[in-house]
Design a protein around this motif. Structure first.
Motif, PDB file in Angstrom:
ATOM      1  N   MET A  16      38.026  39.837  37.922  1.00  0.00           N
ATOM      2  CA  MET A  16      38.580  41.112  37.990  1.00  0.00           C
ATOM      3  C   MET A  16      38.302  41.187  36.091  1.00  0.00           C
ATOM      4  N   GLN A  76      38.632  41.890  31.992  1.00  0.00           N
ATOM      5  CA  GLN A  76      39.628  41.890  31.234  1.00  0.00           C
ATOM      6  C   GLN A  76      40.281  43.279  30.872  1.00  0.00           C
ATOM      7  N   VAL A 123      38.580  42.826  45.185  1.00  0.00           N
ATOM      8  CA  VAL A 123      38.771  41.983  43.984  1.00  0.00           C
ATOM      9  C   VAL A 123      39.294  40.742  44.133  1.00  0.00           C
ATOM     10  N   TYR A 124      40.210  40.563  44.946  1.00  0.00           N
ATOM     11  CA  TYR A 124      41.031  39.264  45.130  1.00  0.00           C
ATOM     12  C   TYR A 124      40.333  38.714  46.470  1.00  0.00           C
ATOM     13  N   GLN A 138      50.465  45.029  37.887  1.00  0.00           N
ATOM     14  CA  GLN A 138      49.697  44.956  39.258  1.00  0.00           C
ATOM     15  C   GLN A 138      51.102  44.927  40.388  1.00  0.00           C
ATOM     16  N   ALA A 168      46.606  34.781  44.746  1.00  0.00           N
ATOM     17  CA  ALA A 168      45.485  35.228  44.321  1.00  0.00           C
ATOM     18  C   ALA A 168      45.965  36.210  43.003  1.00  0.00           C
ATOM     19  N   VAL A 169      46.803  37.194  43.079  1.00  0.00           N
ATOM     20  CA  VAL A 169      47.261  37.953  42.183  1.00  0.00           C
ATOM     21  C   VAL A 169      47.885  37.405  40.856  1.00  0.00           C
ATOM     22  N   GLU A 174      45.203  34.862  39.253  1.00  0.00           N
ATOM     23  CA  GLU A 174      44.336  35.898  38.422  1.00  0.00           C
ATOM     24  C   GLU A 174      44.850  36.142  37.022  1.00  0.00           C
ATOM     25  N   ASP A 181      45.313  32.637  34.881  1.00  0.00           N
ATOM     26  CA  ASP A 181      44.004  32.613  34.286  1.00  0.00           C
ATOM     27  C   ASP A 181      43.514  33.343  33.187  1.00  0.00           C
ATOM     28  N   ARG A 182      43.976  34.659  33.585  1.00  0.00           N
ATOM     29  CA  ARG A 182      43.579  35.908  32.355  1.00  0.00           C
ATOM     30  C   ARG A 182      44.272  35.304  31.065  1.00  0.00           C
ATOM     31  N   THR A 199      50.764  40.034  31.605  1.00  0.00           N
ATOM     32  CA  THR A 199      50.646  40.760  32.562  1.00  0.00           C
ATOM     33  C   THR A 199      52.064  40.982  33.268  1.00  0.00           C
TER      34      THR A 199
END
Length: 373
Positions: free
Chosen positions: A1, A3, A33-34, A227, A239-240, A243, A246-247, A255
């Motif tokens: 995804m 940034q 995406v995921y 999200q 997954a969400v 991510e 990691d972001r 997030t």
């Protein structure tokens, strides 16, 4: 995804429908995406679901037996609990609420130590630094400010620590929620705000908490991405949340994740949920059980058989038995502990209060020569 940044406001908005990778029948659902987590991670998640469900059931039984003062069950929300633990690295931190005991245990805290607060013996039964898990909080949303402060301190130290801050939908109505979100976004901190939207803040439904399209939509007002995810789909959660972690670690900032789930049982053992919701509503969510969903998926993929299922059930029962044994032991409490750890040096007011309590205990015959116990 990609940034997401405040300069791309449309990218900050959540999806219209929550992310889902496994449907209610256990079938895989492709997402552009995921990606579906690998088999090993899904297997670890399923073990966590089995153990989490057994812990919830055992804790409820201990409350009925008078061995615990209160228990806020996460029955039906175990996917959120397990995923929150699995996406974090060894040195990342979890900031849980009172309902997140399963997540705390999944991070390595012993079940007996996790239940000390709910038994009423102490504020917390484990060393936060040993497990990178903050003490569970009962006031709504206060832990979010603590999480943001911790992330700011880690940033000053030059660490890449990611902080995952958990809360419920009711917490989003608190001022602390706003302050934590705003501060994290302004200072670009490594924080993932994880809202378990289980539809009720005790007896208050979500419709009385917000008029926004979703709780995840609140993120854009702070300049961070939001999200939505199916909170009963552990694969989508992994997954969400993964991510977002990691972001954050890569310097992408905070997030807000909203997991759509349901509180299958009462708020706590002191609550009568039949007064504010219909049984038909509860039963409709029973078919979306996260444990049954992942079980169906793993079985269909040839990753779970009866032997493995029994092995996991036996392991969960061992945990439950250890929890029973620990809480069936009477605790030797020292009343002076109420005053001993408030300040490094006891104030005159605290000393006076302790003397009053000590004298009352002496008169009742509860004091010993070495102190009151």
């Amino acid at each position: 995804m990609q940034q997401m940044t405040p300069s791309d406001p449309h990218a900050l908005l959540p999806r219209d429908a929550p992310v889902r990778l496994i449907d209610e029948d256990g079938g895989a659902t492709a997402d552009e995406v995921y990606a579906m987590p690998d088999a090993d991670l899904l297997g670890r998640a399923y073990r966590g679901l089995v153990e989490g469900r057994r812990i919830n059931d055992q804790a409820n039984a201990l409350v009925r037996q008078g061995r615990m003062a209160v228990y806020p069950s996460s029955h039906g929300q175990e996917a959120c609990q397990v995923a929150a633990s699995l996406v974090l690295g060894e040195h990342d931190w979890l900031f849980p609420t009172y309902r997140d005991s399963v997540a705390v245990i999944a991070r390595g805290v012993s079940p007996a130590d996790a239940m000390v607060l709910l038994k009423g013996d102490w504020h917390s039964g484990y060393d936060p630094h040993e497990h990178c898990v903050a003490p569970q909080t009962t006031p709504l949303a206060t832990q979010l400010l603590h999480a943001v402060g911790f992330a700011q301190a880690a940033k000053h130290r030059g660490e890449d620590t990611v902080v995952l801050a958990m809360c419920g939908d009711g917490s989003t109505s608190e001022g602390d929620f706003h302050e934590a979100m705003n501060f994290a976004a302004v200072f670009h901190l490594r924080v993932v705000f994880f809202v378990q939207n289980n539809e009720f803040a005790i007896s208050v439904p979500l419709a009385r908490q917000t008029a926004a399209p979703s709780l995840a939509h609140k993120a854009i007002g702070y300049g961070m991405p939001g999200q939505r995810v199916d909170g009963n789909d552990v694969a989508a959660l992994l997954a969400v949340l993964g991510e977002a972690v990691d972001r954050a670690r890569d310097g992408g900032g905070p997030t807000l994740i909203e997991a759509h789930t349901y509180r299958m049982q009462a708020h706590t053992n002191a609550d009568d949920d039949t007064r504010y919701r219909e049984r038909a509503e509860v039963q409709a969510w029973a078919a979306r059980d996260p444990l049954l969903r992942l079980r169906a998926h793993l079985t269909a993929q040839g990753l779970l058989d009866d032997a493995r299922e029994q092995e996991l059930a036996d392991g969960a029962e061992t945990i439950a038995a250890a929890l029973r044994d620990a809480l069936n032991t009477d605790t030797d409490l020292d009343p002076e502990d109420l005053f001993r750890f408030v300040h490094s040096t006891r104030s005159p007011q605290l000393e006076e209060q302790w003397r009053q309590l000590h004298d009352e205990l002496e008169r009742s015959g509860s004091a010993t020569a070495g102190g009151a116990r």
